[in-house]
Design a protein around this motif. Sequence first.
Motif, PDB file in Angstrom:
ATOM      1  N   ASN A   1       1.547   3.333   3.168  1.00 23.69           N
ATOM      2  CA  ASN A   1       2.496   2.870   4.179  1.00 23.69           C
ATOM      3  C   ASN A   1       3.877   3.498   4.023  1.00 23.69           C
ATOM      4  OD1 ASN A   1       0.517   1.160   5.204  1.00 23.69           O
ATOM      5  ND2 ASN A   1       1.181  -0.582   3.954  1.00 23.69           N
ATOM      6  N   TRP A   2       4.084   4.211   2.933  1.00 31.13           N
ATOM      7  CA  TRP A   2       5.396   4.773   2.621  1.00 31.13           C
ATOM      8  C   TRP A   2       5.398   6.270   2.903  1.00 31.13           C
ATOM      9  CZ3 TRP A   2       9.620   2.025   0.425  1.00 31.13           C
ATOM     10  CH2 TRP A   2       9.358   0.673   0.188  1.00 31.13           C
TER      11      TRP A   2
ATOM     12  N   PRO B   1       9.591   0.062   4.675  1.00 31.23           N
ATOM     13  CA  PRO B   1       8.474  -0.783   5.126  1.00 31.23           C
ATOM     14  C   PRO B   1       8.613  -2.208   4.602  1.00 31.23           C
ATOM     15  CG  PRO B   1       7.675   1.308   4.244  1.00 31.23           C
ATOM     16  CD  PRO B   1       9.136   1.235   3.913  1.00 31.23           C
TER      17      PRO B   1
ATOM     18  N   ASP C   1       0.839  -1.199   0.000  1.00 29.60           N
ATOM     19  CA  ASP C   1       0.000   0.000   0.000  1.00 29.60           C
ATOM     20  C   ASP C   1       0.872   1.246   0.000  1.00 29.60           C
ATOM     21  OD1 ASP C   1      -1.878   1.983   0.393  1.00 29.60           O
ATOM     22  OD2 ASP C   1      -3.116   0.715   1.693  1.00 29.60           O
TER      23      ASP C   1
END
Length: 844
Positions: free
Chosen positions: A244-245, A312, A241
Amino acid sequence: MTAPTTPAGEKKPLPTGWRGPVLPLNTPSGDMRQFMLADGTEPAVRPLPVALSAQGEMWGAHQGSRVVGLVTRAWVQDGHLWAEGPLDLDDEFGAEYARKLGDGFAGWVSADLSDISLEEIPLRLDKSEWAPDELAAAYAAFEGGTGAEPDVAGQLLRVHEWKLMGVTGVSSPAFETSRIEPVYGDEFTAVRASAALTAAAEQHSGAMIALVPSAEDCVRLAIDGYEPADVLHTTLVFLGDAANWSPEQRDALEVAVRALDFICPLSGSVMGHAQFNPSGDEPCAVYLAEAAGLSAMQSCTYGAIADNVDLPQIPEPYDTFLPHITAGYGLDVSKLTEVGPIRYDRIRIAFADTDVRDIPLEPVTAGLVASSVVYDTADFTMPEPDELTALTVTDDGRVYGHLAQADSCHIGFADVCVSPPTSATGYAYFHQGEISTTDGPLPVGKLTLGTGHAGMRQAARAAAEHYDNTGTAVAVVRCTDGLWGPWLSGRILPGVDDDRIDELRRSGVSGDWRSIQRGSNKLELVAVLAVNVPGFPVPRTRALAASGMRSLIAAGVPPTRKHHVEPAQPITASAIASHVRAELRASAIRESRRETAAQRVRTARLAAATRRVARLGKERRVRTPDGERRYGQPIESVIKGRGRLPSTPGNGGSSDAGGDDAERAPDLAERRRVLPDGIVIGDVTPGGSSERPDTWATADDLRTEGLVAPASDPDKYFSQSELESVQWLRSNGVDVVSVLERDRDGVKTPDCVALVADVPVEIKGVSKPSENAVYKQIRRADEQSGHVFVDASQSGVTREVAESALRNAVRMRGAHMIEVTILVERANPSTPNSRDVVVSWSHG
């Protein structure tokens, strides 16, 4: 857009947005670029919003910029591309940029563009353009002696296709009219840029690293009404996703991918079509793609990300990498008809289609010559002569000569002979440009004049940029591995004056070899330049080669400048005698080096044989039911004698026409076995063809090709992971020397040569705890050698899984194999009496 009046003593309000021209259209810039857009045509823009960024310091190429707002609209007005959007006032850097913009200390901008297609237009001294036919005719007249040399004094880069992917605030824009102004009031609501980007990404929330085909290939493959041409790609790594970064992690990922230093486009083909997920919610039609190096690039990219603890966690990839290009969801595969060549020229890092970063695989050396010049192919395919030849420039502009002598020694290393590396890629990393010839397009490299070598620690791409930014290309050439050494042939570039050609004639040529892949000692030529003192003078004496370096610059120590010219010394009888004595000393030194190297090989072989004899004398025990049957003793008992085999055809027993007794088969297996044994798999019948594969090379073959590492540096060609396996082999009595990796008709050379028996051995590693992973490595290895060692000790594979995989491999392909040893688990030093777990099989 005028700032509102501020009462005395109150803080001046910040602008909430911005607006202005960001790119003049159809107008040349000061650095001779021209971006074209036909009247009435809508500009190409990535899905909005895209980022407005700004630099905090005066760096080149928009480096060091940070997001300060958004681009939410772009249009054509007054001969310019205009854009506008809100500013990010909640961010400290964004608010400071807004203050500078409002006070007039900022506003100069540069458009960030992608999907560029350009044409190189040759120019005269007065900046007027040469027409292609006109310049070709002028050169024909000049070469025919009926006209003057054409006046070519530069080039204009005319960009016919482009797409806006962002805007960056800079201090010195290429176009003086590219300047935005502040916007105040409710027209733009101040927002956080990251929040807006995340909101815009809801429809496409994933992130990925992908390879992108060339613009021409994308247009050819796109199907109307489905995936547009500018989004076609082959996914290398799915990143999960995008939300998430963080921005910092995205920047770190880009740095990590660039550090892999991929600088060569991948050429491949669309080899078929398929329907993916036919019974699911989102069936799609795809092009099946292949390209040399594609799987290796995918593995390398995934590994660089998965090993980075600051990024991540990303999803595990599928066991099988199936390269494809999605043409459309809900599209019937029968609509796909295109097949044939494709060329991947970019790596794309995409976060939800709103933060998209393209890294070109085309190196900076790609733009070499005016597109209107057509060269004679024969100038670039000139045969190598029968003797070593220094760089030669003929009166008609041809350039040819040896870059270095094949086995010569670099003059910068006094205590070791470092020879010029050979190319494993056909000099693909040097042939990064392309010219038009009488036989069509031809990849070439350039010969640079007027600069020094790039730093030893620079990567391949950084080195190429150094030569492009600091030197002048005077010729384009092809490089091949000749009998006498790397052979260059080509032609002087149009527009190079006589003074530069004379300077080239007075110079030697020097190569710059760089490591292309991280952790590898294999060097590739990336540049050739003219120098005063080359590191490999031509001609040069022969000697042994020994080196393991990450970069090799073939220039010697620059000469000290002198304020006067030394008079030439006369050639005397004593000078000739001195020269002869020096040659005799050099010959003696070379002979001594050869004898020392040979002695090292003999010593290594003797030591390995001694260790093996000692090992064979150790106590051996029955470990398996097959061993119980073979030796007629219970499991865990000490083996006495050679044991016996049942009398069956082929094992040398009494019923075998070719055997005298039951002990010949173990003798044969012992003589053929090189690798350590362990839990012996004997209850399986080998299958497949019994003919020895023609892809196997003998140790003598490898030495003849110069692929075996020297005795002074036996580990020269091993990777770090291979070294761990090699250390285990050596600790178990098998000494090996590394082999240079080279593709032999689609099959790579084996990894090493075992000295005790002088046979090639292929080493494979396993990273996944599955039977299929072990089986695949054995299957791949037996194309390279009949002696296969598989290190599965880091994979978590169990003994049972390893045994099953080995049985399957032998059952399917064992008829022509000699032996396979699988290291399942290494002994644990902290556990008393722990032992290595080894599964093995041999064709006995």
